[in-house]
Design an enzyme around this catalytic site. Structure first.
Site, PDB file in Angstrom:
ATOM      1  N   SER A   1       3.397  -2.233  10.317  1.00 30.35           N
ATOM      2  CA  SER A   1       4.844  -2.330  10.510  1.00 30.35           C
ATOM      3  C   SER A   1       5.427  -3.700  10.152  1.00 30.35           C
ATOM      4  O   SER A   1       6.314  -4.203  10.836  1.00 30.35           O
ATOM      5  CB  SER A   1       5.219  -1.940  11.939  1.00 30.35           C
ATOM      6  OG  SER A   1       4.823  -0.606  12.214  1.00 30.35           O
TER       7      SER A   1
ATOM      8  N   GLU B   1      -5.544  -4.873  10.497  1.00 32.76           N
ATOM      9  CA  GLU B   1      -4.467  -3.914  10.742  1.00 32.76           C
ATOM     10  C   GLU B   1      -4.733  -3.168  12.040  1.00 32.76           C
ATOM     11  O   GLU B   1      -5.508  -2.215  12.062  1.00 32.76           O
ATOM     12  CB  GLU B   1      -4.400  -2.894   9.599  1.00 32.76           C
ATOM     13  CG  GLU B   1      -4.122  -3.515   8.252  1.00 32.76           C
ATOM     14  CD  GLU B   1      -3.533  -2.489   7.296  1.00 32.76           C
ATOM     15  OE1 GLU B   1      -2.400  -2.706   6.876  1.00 32.76           O
ATOM     16  OE2 GLU B   1      -4.185  -1.478   7.010  1.00 32.76           O
TER      17      GLU B   1
ATOM     18  N   GLY C   1       2.527   2.159  10.793  1.00 33.60           N
ATOM     19  CA  GLY C   1       3.491   3.252  10.635  1.00 33.60           C
ATOM     20  C   GLY C   1       4.195   3.634  11.930  1.00 33.60           C
ATOM     21  O   GLY C   1       4.865   4.651  12.001  1.00 33.60           O
TER      22      GLY C   1
ATOM     23  N   ASN D   1       0.879  -1.179   0.000  1.00 30.51           N
ATOM     24  CA  ASN D   1       0.000   0.000   0.000  1.00 30.51           C
ATOM     25  C   ASN D   1       0.912   1.223   0.000  1.00 30.51           C
ATOM     26  O   ASN D   1       1.519   1.539   1.009  1.00 30.51           O
ATOM     27  CB  ASN D   1      -0.878  -0.047   1.254  1.00 30.51           C
ATOM     28  CG  ASN D   1      -1.681   1.224   1.454  1.00 30.51           C
ATOM     29  OD1 ASN D   1      -1.752   2.069   0.566  1.00 30.51           O
ATOM     30  ND2 ASN D   1      -2.291   1.363   2.625  1.00 30.51           N
TER      31      ASN D   1
ATOM     32  N   GLU E   1      -6.793   4.659   7.898  1.00 32.01           N
ATOM     33  CA  GLU E   1      -6.593   6.092   7.632  1.00 32.01           C
ATOM     34  C   GLU E   1      -7.841   6.698   6.997  1.00 32.01           C
ATOM     35  O   GLU E   1      -8.184   7.850   7.243  1.00 32.01           O
ATOM     36  CB  GLU E   1      -5.337   6.284   6.755  1.00 32.01           C
ATOM     37  CG  GLU E   1      -4.066   6.077   7.570  1.00 32.01           C
ATOM     38  CD  GLU E   1      -2.901   5.470   6.810  1.00 32.01           C
ATOM     39  OE1 GLU E   1      -2.875   5.539   5.572  1.00 32.01           O
ATOM     40  OE2 GLU E   1      -2.007   4.906   7.476  1.00 32.01           O
TER      41      GLU E   1
ATOM     42  N   HIS F   1      -9.485   1.325   4.788  1.00 34.87           N
ATOM     43  CA  HIS F   1      -8.216   1.418   5.519  1.00 34.87           C
ATOM     44  C   HIS F   1      -8.424   2.323   6.739  1.00 34.87           C
ATOM     45  O   HIS F   1      -9.200   3.279   6.680  1.00 34.87           O
ATOM     46  CB  HIS F   1      -7.132   1.980   4.597  1.00 34.87           C
ATOM     47  CG  HIS F   1      -5.776   1.924   5.209  1.00 34.87           C
ATOM     48  ND1 HIS F   1      -5.336   2.869   6.105  1.00 34.87           N
ATOM     49  CD2 HIS F   1      -4.771   1.020   5.083  1.00 34.87           C
ATOM     50  CE1 HIS F   1      -4.108   2.548   6.490  1.00 34.87           C
ATOM     51  NE2 HIS F   1      -3.748   1.434   5.894  1.00 34.87           N
TER      52      HIS F   1
ATOM     53  N   LYS G   1       0.170   4.278  -0.266  1.00 37.46           N
ATOM     54  CA  LYS G   1      -0.440   5.466   0.364  1.00 37.46           C
ATOM     55  C   LYS G   1      -0.210   6.713  -0.508  1.00 37.46           C
ATOM     56  O   LYS G   1      -0.092   6.592  -1.712  1.00 37.46           O
ATOM     57  CB  LYS G   1       0.080   5.632   1.794  1.00 37.46           C
ATOM     58  CG  LYS G   1      -0.106   4.348   2.612  1.00 37.46           C
ATOM     59  CD  LYS G   1       0.070   4.540   4.083  1.00 37.46           C
ATOM     60  CE  LYS G   1      -0.132   3.183   4.780  1.00 37.46           C
ATOM     61  NZ  LYS G   1      -0.067   3.281   6.241  1.00 37.46           N
TER      62      LYS G   1
HETATM   63  P1  PGA Z   1       2.841   0.203   7.656  1.00 36.76           P
HETATM   64  O1  PGA Z   1       1.375   0.421   7.013  1.00 36.76           O
HETATM   65  O2  PGA Z   1       3.377  -1.059   7.077  1.00 36.76           O
HETATM   66  O3  PGA Z   1       3.623   1.407   7.243  1.00 36.76           O
HETATM   67  O4  PGA Z   1       2.651   0.108   9.138  1.00 36.76           O
HETATM   68  C1  PGA Z   1       0.507  -0.637   6.817  1.00 36.76           C
HETATM   69  C2  PGA Z   1      -0.797  -0.136   6.232  1.00 36.76           C
HETATM   70  O5  PGA Z   1      -1.285   0.910   6.682  1.00 36.76           O
HETATM   71  O6  PGA Z   1      -1.384  -0.750   5.320  1.00 36.76           O
END
Ligand code: PGA
Length: 251
Positions: A213, A167, A173, A9, A97, A95, A11
């Site tokens: 992560s 997630e 992140g 992803n 976010e 997601h 982003k």
């Molecule tokens: P990350 O993000 O691997 O940077 O923690 C995962 C995601 O939000 O899909």
């Protein structure tokens, strides 16, 4: 046996030229891998160009969001048909976010999932609890509510096309990963709820990805868990070497 799916992803990162460059590097590094499915999800504006780069390779293309209407006066939104015409087979929905920053609800995610399926796109439906919810002992309840709400009214074989991504928001992140045991506990629970709603046979087929992560050094152990069928990778998917390593060590 469920085939592992490793999904990147990207982003809101990388312009068109940068996305094409990363895709070209990945095509080279990942060629020949057939025992795992690979998906990359660049930003909307890069989809068409990236799709030309990965055409005919072992890498599939997904978008990071879509709207739940087919067309019309929805300024700034993107329809499933537009995604398909840009070369997408998959779309990430709900997601955290999107849920947290853009106030997406389970009901909206559900409408998107239903339309994606109707239009022939594979939805990657994201669910996961916040740190507050986990500390209050609500993780499983939150995940169950999101799962039920997001997959409402999906009938027949359509459910087998759905991919779920667990997630935990506190792990995205942040560099904080759920331990394999913590992640497996929730994955097993998701599969159980899924079984209650859609039947045990379907629950054995559906893929549940872990996200938050994921890095080259924790991929093998996480992917080795019984109910973890792949990963949704953010930060590490922006670096070709890290993404390659995550995929190669996953078993
Ligand atoms: P990350 O993000 O691997 O940077 O923690 C995962 C995601 O939000 O899909």
């Amino acid at each position: 046996m469920r085939k592992l799916l490793l999904a990147g992803n990207w982003k809101m990162n990388k312009n068109v030229a940068e996305s094409v460059e990363l895709a070209q590097t990945l095509v080279e590094k990942l060629k020949g891998i057939t025992d795992k499915d690979i998906l990359i999800c660049p930003t909307f504006t890069a989809l068409s160009e990236v799709s030309k780069v990965i055409k005919g390779t072992n890498i599939a293309l997904g978008a990071q969001n879509m709207y739940f209407e087919k067309n019309g006066a929805f300024t700034g939104e993107i329809s499933p048909d537009m995604l398909k015409s840009a070369g997408c087979s998959h779309v990430i929905l709900g997601h955290s976010e999107r849920r947290q920053i853009f106030n997406e609800t389970d009901e909206m995610v559900n409408k998107k999932a239903l339309l994606a399926l109707e239009e022939g796109l594979i939805p990657v439906v994201c669910i996961g609890e916040t740190l507050e919810q986990r500390e209050a002992g609500e993780a499983l309840g939150v995940v169950e509510t999101q799962l039920r709400g997001s997959l409402n009214n999906i009938v027949g074989d359509d459910i087998l096309k759905v991919i779920v991504a667990y997630e935990p928001v506190w792990a995205i992140g942040t560099g904080k990963t759920a331990t394999p045991v913590e992640a497996e506990e929730v994955h097993a629970y998701i599969r159980k709820i899924f079984s209650d709603i859609f039947g045990s046979k379907n629950a054995e087929i559906i893929r549940i990805l872990y996200g938050g992560s994921v890095k080259p050094d924790n991929s093998a152990e996480l992917m080795g868990q019984k109910d973890i069928d792949g990963a949704l990778i953010g930060g590490a998917a922006l670096k070709a070497e890290a993404f390659e390593q995550i995929i190669k060590v996953a078993k």
